[in-house]
Every structure is written in structure tokens, then in C-alpha cells.
Design an enzyme around this catalytic site. Sequence first.
Site, PDB file in Angstrom:
ATOM      1  CB  ILE A   1      -1.084  -0.113   1.120  1.00 23.82           C
ATOM      2  CG1 ILE A   1      -2.160  -1.210   1.226  1.00 23.82           C
ATOM      3  CG2 ILE A   1      -1.570   1.296   1.512  1.00 23.82           C
ATOM      4  CD1 ILE A   1      -2.895  -1.289   2.442  1.00 23.82           C
TER       5      ILE A   1
ATOM      6  CE1 TYR B   1      -7.559 -10.128   5.985  1.00 19.56           C
ATOM      7  CE2 TYR B   1      -9.377  -8.663   6.591  1.00 19.56           C
ATOM      8  CZ  TYR B   1      -8.281  -9.732   6.842  1.00 19.56           C
ATOM      9  OH  TYR B   1      -8.346 -10.361   8.294  1.00 19.56           O
ATOM     10  CB  ILE B   2      -5.222  -3.930   0.234  1.00 16.96           C
ATOM     11  CG1 ILE B   2      -6.068  -3.182   1.232  1.00 16.96           C
ATOM     12  CG2 ILE B   2      -4.915  -3.424  -1.002  1.00 16.96           C
ATOM     13  CD1 ILE B   2      -7.506  -2.474   0.639  1.00 16.96           C
TER      14      ILE B   2
ATOM     15  CB  THR C   1       1.116  -9.332  10.382  1.00 15.50           C
ATOM     16  OG1 THR C   1       1.610  -9.980   9.328  1.00 15.50           O
ATOM     17  CG2 THR C   1      -0.203  -8.440   9.832  1.00 15.50           C
TER      18      THR C   1
ATOM     19  CG  ASP D   1      -1.714 -12.520  11.805  1.00 15.69           C
ATOM     20  OD1 ASP D   1      -1.262 -11.324  12.367  1.00 15.69           O
ATOM     21  OD2 ASP D   1      -2.219 -12.576  10.791  1.00 15.69           O
TER      22      ASP D   1
ATOM     23  CD  GLN E   1      -4.363  -9.430  12.151  1.00 15.66           C
ATOM     24  OE1 GLN E   1      -5.402  -8.907  11.773  1.00 15.66           O
ATOM     25  NE2 GLN E   1      -3.156  -9.222  11.248  1.00 15.66           N
TER      26      GLN E   1
ATOM     27  CE1 TYR F   1      -1.432  -5.047  11.009  1.00 16.92           C
ATOM     28  CE2 TYR F   1      -3.588  -5.325  11.105  1.00 16.92           C
ATOM     29  CZ  TYR F   1      -2.600  -4.941  10.298  1.00 16.92           C
ATOM     30  OH  TYR F   1      -2.520  -4.265   9.056  1.00 16.92           O
TER      31      TYR F   1
HETATM   32  N1  CAA Z   1     -12.113 -18.025  13.340  1.00 21.32           N
HETATM   33  C1  CAA Z   1     -12.283 -18.862  14.380  1.00 21.32           C
HETATM   34  N2  CAA Z   1     -11.362 -20.000  14.503  1.00 21.32           N
HETATM   35  C2  CAA Z   1     -10.327 -19.785  13.543  1.00 21.32           C
HETATM   36  C3  CAA Z   1     -10.153 -18.740  12.559  1.00 21.32           C
HETATM   37  C4  CAA Z   1     -10.912 -17.683  12.452  1.00 21.32           C
HETATM   38  N3  CAA Z   1     -10.854 -16.556  11.832  1.00 21.32           N
HETATM   39  N4  CAA Z   1      -9.042 -19.125  12.129  1.00 21.32           N
HETATM   40  C5  CAA Z   1      -8.647 -20.193  12.665  1.00 21.32           C
HETATM   41  N5  CAA Z   1      -9.304 -20.815  13.623  1.00 21.32           N
HETATM   42  C6  CAA Z   1      -9.344 -21.928  14.296  1.00 21.32           C
HETATM   43  C7  CAA Z   1      -8.964 -23.032  13.512  1.00 21.32           C
HETATM   44  O1  CAA Z   1      -9.878 -23.606  12.798  1.00 21.32           O
HETATM   45  C8  CAA Z   1      -8.410 -23.993  14.798  1.00 21.32           C
HETATM   46  O2  CAA Z   1      -9.306 -24.732  15.119  1.00 21.32           O
HETATM   47  P1  CAA Z   1      -9.162 -26.199  15.788  1.00 21.32           P
HETATM   48  O3  CAA Z   1      -7.812 -26.117  16.832  1.00 21.32           O
HETATM   49  O4  CAA Z   1     -10.543 -26.491  16.291  1.00 21.32           O
HETATM   50  O5  CAA Z   1      -9.022 -26.792  14.627  1.00 21.32           O
HETATM   51  C9  CAA Z   1      -7.905 -22.897  15.655  1.00 21.32           C
HETATM   52  O6  CAA Z   1      -8.339 -21.719  15.358  1.00 21.32           O
HETATM   53  C10 CAA Z   1      -6.413 -23.047  15.568  1.00 21.32           C
HETATM   54  O7  CAA Z   1      -5.759 -22.995  14.276  1.00 21.32           O
HETATM   55  P2  CAA Z   1      -4.491 -23.355  13.966  1.00 21.32           P
HETATM   56  O8  CAA Z   1      -3.897 -24.313  14.805  1.00 21.32           O
HETATM   57  O9  CAA Z   1      -4.347 -23.585  12.543  1.00 21.32           O
HETATM   58  O10 CAA Z   1      -3.557 -22.107  14.439  1.00 21.32           O
HETATM   59  P3  CAA Z   1      -2.150 -21.627  14.061  1.00 21.32           P
HETATM   60  O11 CAA Z   1      -1.489 -21.547  15.312  1.00 21.32           O
HETATM   61  O12 CAA Z   1      -1.741 -22.580  13.056  1.00 21.32           O
HETATM   62  O13 CAA Z   1      -2.234 -20.281  13.499  1.00 21.32           O
HETATM   63  C11 CAA Z   1      -3.286 -18.724  11.997  1.00 21.32           C
HETATM   64  C12 CAA Z   1      -3.050 -20.082  12.139  1.00 21.32           C
HETATM   65  C13 CAA Z   1      -1.984 -17.591  12.176  1.00 21.32           C
HETATM   66  C14 CAA Z   1      -4.401 -18.321  12.983  1.00 21.32           C
HETATM   67  C15 CAA Z   1      -3.573 -18.432  10.502  1.00 21.32           C
HETATM   68  O14 CAA Z   1      -4.858 -19.135  10.451  1.00 21.32           O
HETATM   69  C16 CAA Z   1      -3.942 -17.051   9.900  1.00 21.32           C
HETATM   70  O15 CAA Z   1      -2.750 -16.471   9.536  1.00 21.32           O
HETATM   71  N6  CAA Z   1      -4.983 -16.633  10.001  1.00 21.32           N
HETATM   72  C17 CAA Z   1      -5.236 -15.357   9.489  1.00 21.32           C
HETATM   73  C18 CAA Z   1      -5.277 -14.311  10.239  1.00 21.32           C
HETATM   74  C19 CAA Z   1      -5.486 -13.010   9.582  1.00 21.32           C
HETATM   75  O16 CAA Z   1      -6.510 -12.647   8.863  1.00 21.32           O
HETATM   76  N7  CAA Z   1      -4.727 -12.017   9.729  1.00 21.32           N
HETATM   77  C20 CAA Z   1      -4.817 -11.022   8.723  1.00 21.32           C
HETATM   78  C21 CAA Z   1      -3.339 -10.654   7.992  1.00 21.32           C
HETATM   79  S1  CAA Z   1      -3.840  -9.321   6.727  1.00 21.32           S
HETATM   80  C22 CAA Z   1      -3.576  -8.025   7.699  1.00 21.32           C
HETATM   81  O17 CAA Z   1      -3.676  -7.915   8.848  1.00 21.32           O
HETATM   82  C23 CAA Z   1      -4.160  -6.845   6.976  1.00 21.32           C
HETATM   83  C24 CAA Z   1      -5.100  -6.057   7.357  1.00 21.32           C
HETATM   84  O18 CAA Z   1      -4.849  -4.968   8.135  1.00 21.32           O
HETATM   85  C25 CAA Z   1      -6.601  -6.245   6.878  1.00 21.32           C
END
Ligand code: CAA
Length: 240
Positions: free
Chosen positions: A14, A179-180, A86, A88, A144, A147
Amino acid sequence: MARTALVTGGSRGIGAAISQALKNAGYHVAATYAGNDEAAAKFTQETGIQTYKWNAADYDASKEGIAKVEADIGPIDVVVANAGITRDAPFHKMTPAQWKEVVDTNLTGVFNTVHPIWPGMRERGFGRVVVISSINGQKGQFAQANYAATKAGDLGFVKSLAQEGAAKGITANAICPGYIATDMVMAVPEKVRDSIVSQIPTGRLGEPEEIARCVVFLASDDSGFINGSTISANGGQFFV
Ligand code: CAA
């Protein structure tokens, strides 16, 4: 006379679109970056925009870097605090280091960027502060806590500066991108990303240029009555 703008994290994502849009609008632009020399060199080669390397999380480095930009280009009229990272993780797995890194860069970094520029803006009676927050500072986001806390902090920061700067011709506003399509969002696992896109009524990720156009407007002389505001640009994913 052309105004001078500083964009932190301004050589990628961005930030790169913001730097380019401000240049296209006639500003002298300086873009900072923290580490990726190769991307910065390529950016300068392609755009002619000068880049400066310092870590926004470091106050002294920011102050020194800003003094250099002002000596090279001129007093900074527009500052866009865009640099962000991030780290995360679900909260039960989040480490103190992941918390600290994100707070130091995304929130303290905004202080470090704006604080050295602020006295000059006050003296000259003009300034535009634009902070790039996030939809996740408005609504929170799984994995997050760090964040989202910093991005919510940005909103309190600009509302306070808006009140302090108004009498001196300075405005401070935030933009909350949704989300971009940038490296940061592409780093999210594909399955998770697809599920996020399905929650965006516009049906797609945003483009960096769509955020950059908001910045150009907030930077302009015409936006003087918009102060302490939050502009949401998220394809209808979340309303405040
Ligand atoms: N809502 C609810 N539950 C969720 C979830 C969500 N959004 N995401 C994951 N879960 C759950 C999983 O299903 C899993 O459940 P179970 O244990 O019952 O199977 C549990 O949470 C843990 O999942 P993981 O073991 O896979 O977790 P992890 O330690 O490996 O972490 C993560 C994975 C970091 C959460 C990964 O899924 C991730 O990166 N998620 C995206 C987070 C996100 O949206 N970040 C935004 C980045 S972009 C940005 O920040 C720019 C902006 O300004 C918009």
C-alpha cells in the site's frame, strides 16, 4: 510550490501506491523502508522516488532520518504513517516477542514518525497527518490481538492530534483499509484468504491504489475540514 510528503513503508505494498500517487499529484516524496534493499532500489529505479532506510520502531533513527529528508528535500508537510507488520498467532500461542515487535513498529512507530515532524508543522501553520490503520483495528481479528490493538490505537492517536493541531492548520486522520492485495494479505493461508474474500460484499480484495487515492484527498488543501476522521475502505466488509 510543491509540498513535501514522507511515506513510511513507502516502497512496497500500500505504501508504494501511496508514494506513487502523491508523486503523481505533484508532491516531492520520500519513502522509507526498514530492510528490503532490493525492493527499495527497484522502486526508486521504476518511480524516481527517493528511498531512505530506517526502522520506524527506533525513535532516534526516525528523528535522524527525518532530519536528513528535510535537509535533502524540504520541510515535511504531509506525513503518512504506513509502516506496519503482522505477527499473527492465536492469543494462547502469542509470545511476548510477537506482541512487542508489532506494538513497537505499528504503534510506537507512528509516534516516532510523527513526533519529530510535528513541531515544524505547528511553526509553519500547515500539516497533514495520515495514519494507515486497518479494518482489524475496528472489528478485531482472530490471531491478531497484537495487530488489532495497535490499529485501534491509531484511531485514538489521530483523534487526539486532530484536537491539538486544528488551531495550527494541521489535520490528522486515519484510513482503515480492508483486505488489500498486497504481500501481507497474500501471506495469509489460501484457505483462510478465500474465506475472508467471501465475507467482502464487493467480492474481491482491494487494490493498493484505492487506498492511495484516499491519502491524496486527505493530504490536499481541500480536505482541511476533515479532521480526526476514520475513512473505511473495505469493500463493505465492516461498517462502523
Ligand atoms: N475464526 C475462528 N476460528 C479460527 C479462525 C477464525 N478466523 N482461524 C482459525 N481458527 C481456528 C482453527 O480452525 C483451529 O481450530 P481447531 O483447533 O478447532 O482446529 C484453531 O483456530 C487454531 O488454528 P491453527 O492451529 O491453524 O492455528 P495456528 O497456530 O496454526 O495459526 C493462523 C494459524 C495464524 C491463525 C492462520 O490461520 C492465519 O494466519 N490466519 C489469518 C489471520 C488474519 O486474518 N490475519 C490478517 C492478515 S492481513 C492484515 O493484517 C492486513 C489488514 O490490515 C487487513
